[in-house]
Motif scaffolding. Structure first.
Motif, PDB file in Angstrom:
ATOM      1  N   UNK A  78      -2.831   8.471  10.442  1.00 53.81           N
ATOM      2  CA  UNK A  78      -3.539   8.543   8.996  1.00 53.81           C
ATOM      3  C   UNK A  78      -2.723   8.747   7.954  1.00 53.81           C
ATOM      4  N   UNK A  79      -2.226   7.697   7.393  1.00 48.20           N
ATOM      5  CA  UNK A  79      -1.124   7.657   6.506  1.00 48.20           C
ATOM      6  C   UNK A  79      -1.722   8.509   5.350  1.00 48.20           C
ATOM      7  N   UNK A  80      -2.763   8.350   4.954  1.00 46.62           N
ATOM      8  CA  UNK A  80      -3.156   8.772   3.576  1.00 46.62           C
ATOM      9  C   UNK A  80      -3.553  10.426   3.633  1.00 46.62           C
ATOM     10  N   UNK A  81      -3.996  10.858   4.962  1.00 46.99           N
ATOM     11  CA  UNK A  81      -3.869  12.154   5.111  1.00 46.99           C
ATOM     12  C   UNK A  81      -2.434  12.741   5.161  1.00 46.99           C
ATOM     13  N   UNK A  82      -1.707  12.026   5.701  1.00 44.15           N
ATOM     14  CA  UNK A  82      -0.215  12.765   5.947  1.00 44.15           C
ATOM     15  C   UNK A  82       0.249  12.847   4.711  1.00 44.15           C
ATOM     16  N   UNK A  83       0.148  11.875   3.729  1.00 46.19           N
ATOM     17  CA  UNK A  83       0.779  11.949   2.653  1.00 46.19           C
ATOM     18  C   UNK A  83       0.019  13.229   1.766  1.00 46.19           C
ATOM     19  N   UNK A  84      -1.196  13.331   1.822  1.00 44.09           N
ATOM     20  CA  UNK A  84      -1.757  14.403   1.113  1.00 44.09           C
ATOM     21  C   UNK A  84      -1.203  15.644   1.625  1.00 44.09           C
ATOM     22  N   UNK A  85      -1.154  15.701   2.858  1.00 49.79           N
ATOM     23  CA  UNK A  85      -0.569  16.894   3.526  1.00 49.79           C
ATOM     24  C   UNK A  85       0.865  17.243   3.024  1.00 49.79           C
ATOM     25  N   UNK A 133       8.609  11.424  -1.061  1.00 45.57           N
ATOM     26  CA  UNK A 133       7.742  12.063   0.035  1.00 45.57           C
ATOM     27  C   UNK A 133       6.789  10.824   0.513  1.00 45.57           C
ATOM     28  N   UNK A 134       6.097  10.244  -0.690  1.00 47.74           N
ATOM     29  CA  UNK A 134       5.166   9.354  -0.344  1.00 47.74           C
ATOM     30  C   UNK A 134       5.698   8.232   0.448  1.00 47.74           C
ATOM     31  N   UNK A 135       6.845   7.764   0.220  1.00 44.76           N
ATOM     32  CA  UNK A 135       7.619   6.611   0.688  1.00 44.76           C
ATOM     33  C   UNK A 135       8.086   6.836   2.161  1.00 44.76           C
ATOM     34  N   UNK A 136       8.674   8.169   2.370  1.00 42.79           N
ATOM     35  CA  UNK A 136       9.075   8.493   3.658  1.00 42.79           C
ATOM     36  C   UNK A 136       7.982   8.912   4.841  1.00 42.79           C
ATOM     37  N   UNK A 137       6.932   9.359   4.056  1.00 41.08           N
ATOM     38  CA  UNK A 137       5.757   9.529   5.076  1.00 41.08           C
ATOM     39  C   UNK A 137       4.897   8.083   5.318  1.00 41.08           C
ATOM     40  N   UNK A 138       4.946   7.372   4.461  1.00 41.67           N
ATOM     41  CA  UNK A 138       4.517   5.831   4.688  1.00 41.67           C
ATOM     42  C   UNK A 138       5.321   5.046   5.860  1.00 41.67           C
ATOM     43  N   UNK A 139       6.684   5.126   5.604  1.00 40.76           N
ATOM     44  CA  UNK A 139       7.637   4.539   6.427  1.00 40.76           C
ATOM     45  C   UNK A 139       7.729   5.327   7.955  1.00 40.76           C
ATOM     46  N   UNK A 140       7.466   6.469   7.839  1.00 41.31           N
ATOM     47  CA  UNK A 140       7.311   7.204   9.240  1.00 41.31           C
ATOM     48  C   UNK A 140       6.014   6.693  10.010  1.00 41.31           C
TER      49      UNK A 140
END
Length: 532
Positions: free
Chosen positions: A319-326, A447-454
């Motif tokens: 869940x990328x959206x939740x991960x970015x928020x976290x 952070x948003x970019x890194x989490x999305x890529x990960x």
């Protein structure tokens, strides 16, 4: 390309010599059949190193050992203690202070007037003074109290108390009304050090988590390299088996001798690959130990680590959206950036205060007291007559009776004429706060970019793993079929070698895909909590 040219050359030599074609089917003699060597990931063990006993280790055991022994972490754990002392220094600005002074003075004066009290007067005085000062953390005030004492004895004929005791007790308070009332440099320094203390804790947490990540990556790399050695060892065993098979067939006259040369080349290549895998394993094991040991005397350096844990690679929902928020809420680097912005806000506030005029209110109250033997004289400079015996205790009675009170109130104002340095500092602090805001926005974007890529990497590496697994299964089936064909004489040595190489490559690709997926899952978790 060189291998293809080499094989074409061998084929040409065979044809020129009139040997049987390598494409001609030959019946394999009894006892020379080739078999597929099954391979299961996770069963491999490191090579035996004489004098280096094996030590089995799970991933969690490796992490625990690193967190306990790693020298970088041991050093990082000292940073909070160091910062505590810096915080104590800032707090010291608001601790009370006491000053004590005492002195003795003996003075002789020669008379130049009838009013000097004698031809030669001698005075002795002893002083003992104490001052207590307390800065106030709220509103920038300062409270102080003093207790001053003196004892004097003289042969002056005009004195009425001899020896005489003089004491005073006073209280004063100074309160800034404009500049320095809401904040000042000392209060800002204390708040800054408190924030820095939180930053140091965040940095330590970040180092611990990053070390955990480094250990994890190094553990799986070591595990993969051990498996890589096993793959190369099995590849070498298959090449040796093929070589032995070809030799038997040459002896029986069913195969051209040139096929032995090709098999020997295959054995040499497999042996070279095995040696390269072992060299890489030693380097990776040493790098892994570097994370775990506490120094050059650590016994782990002389042991061979056996990574026993198998990677788990079940499909993972992302869940990328939740991960970015976290990540935007919890990541250590964004927390540090917010703390730096808070420091910039403190600097802005103190520079804003410095632009104001310096206006302060001061108030004080004091009591005076005297003591000692009281004398009366008949006429000016007459013989003294003791009226009342006294001593130092009379001072306190004077305090209690409020015999000599005094109080004062005052306002002090100052303001620089011309250029105000406070205004320039304020403008600079505003720009620094703006820089902090931009840096915070930039960090959020990173952070948003890194989490999305990960997150995307988790899905991509799982698909690659599935593809690599199917490719390996297909390569095993292909080699098994090729060996069956070879054993019944409908395949060639070249085709078997090619298929064996394809299986080795497929096994290596699957191993890399497993490690890549495991690392991708852990990296996705890491980027939500900590930055590099």
């Amino acid at each position: 390309m060189k291998k293809i040219v080499h094989r074409i050359g061998i084929l040409a030599l065979a044809l020129a010599a009139g040997l049987p074609s390598i494409l001609e089917a030959q019946q394999v003699p009894a006892g020379a059949a080739l078999e597929l060597d099954p391979y299961v990931v996770g069963e491999a063990r490191p090579p035996v190193d004489p004098g280096a006993p094996f030590i089995e280790m799970t991933l969690q055991e490796a992490i625990d050992r690193a967190l306990e022994n790693n020298l970088d972490i041991q050093s990082a754990r000292l940073n909070p203690l160091i910062q505590d002392y810096s915080l104590d220094v800032a707090r010291a600005a608001f601790t009370p202070s006491i000053s004590i002074s005492s002195g003795y003075n003996n003075r002789t004066n020669q008379s130049t007037s009838q009013l000097d009290g004698g031809q030669r007067t001698v005075s002795e005085s002893l002083t003992f003074n104490t001052t207590f000062t307390q800065p106030i953390r709220w509103y920038g005030g300062r409270f102080s109290t003093s207790f001053n004492n003196s004892r004097s004895e003289t042969n002056n004929s005009f004195s009425t108390r001899n020896p005489s005791y003089n004491s005073s007790i006073g209280f004063s308070y100074t309160q800034p009304l404009l500049s320095g009332r809401r904040t000042d440099s000392q209060r800002t320094a204390l708040e800054t050090q408190q924030i820095q203390r939180d930053v140091v804790d965040i940095q330590l947490e970040s180092q611990v988590r990053n070390l955990t990540d480094q250990v994890r990556v190094a553990y799986w790399n070591l595990k993969a390299q051990v498996e890589q050695i096993e793959i190369q060892r099995r590849s070498l065993a298959q090449a040796e088996q093929l070589l032995e098979n070809n030799r038997i067939r040459v002896e029986l006259g069913t195969l051209a001798e040139i096929e032995v040369f090709q098999a020997e080349a295959q054995v040499a290549n497999a042996l070279q690959s095995l040696l390269n895998a072992e060299i890489t394993w030693r380097n990776q094991e040493l790098a892994f130990k570097r994370l775990l040991v506490a120094g050059t005397q650590d016994p782990l350096l002389a042991q061979t680590i056996v990574p026993t844990e198998l990677p788990s690679f079940e499909a993972r929902e992302v869940d990328i959206a939740f991960a970015i928020e976290r990540a935007l809420r919890e990541r250590t680097d964004i927390q540090q950036q917010r703390q730096q912005r808070a420091i910039s806000q403190l600097n802005l506030a103190v520079t804003r205060e410095s632009r104001l005029p310096d206006l302060s209110l001061s108030a004080g109250y004091s009591l005076q007291g005297v003591g000692g033997n009281l004398f009366a004289r008949s006429g000016l400079g007459g013989e003294p007559e003791l009226v009342e015996e006294g001593g130092y205790s009379d001072v306190f009675q004077s305090f209690a009776d409020f015999d000599a009170p005094s109080w004062n109130v005052g306002l002090n104002f100052s303001y620089p004429l011309g250029t105000n340095a406070g205004s320039a500092n304020y403008e600079r602090a505003q720009l620094q706060l703006r820089q902090s805001d931009i840096a915070l926005q930039s960090q959020e974007l990173v952070i948003t970019t890194e989490v999305t890529n990960a997150g995307l990497a988790v899905g991509n590496t799982f698909l690659q793993l599935e593809a690599a697994r199917r490719s390996r299964e297909a390569a095993e089936r292909s080699l098994e079929a090729e060996l069956t064909r070879f054993n019944v004489g409908v395949s060639t040595n070249f085709q078997v070698v090619t298929t064996q190489n394809s299986l080795t490559s497929a096994r290596q690709a699957e191993l890399r895909a497993i490690v890549n997926y495991v690392n991708a899952v852990e990296e996705f978790e890491r980027v939500q909590r900590v930055g590099r």
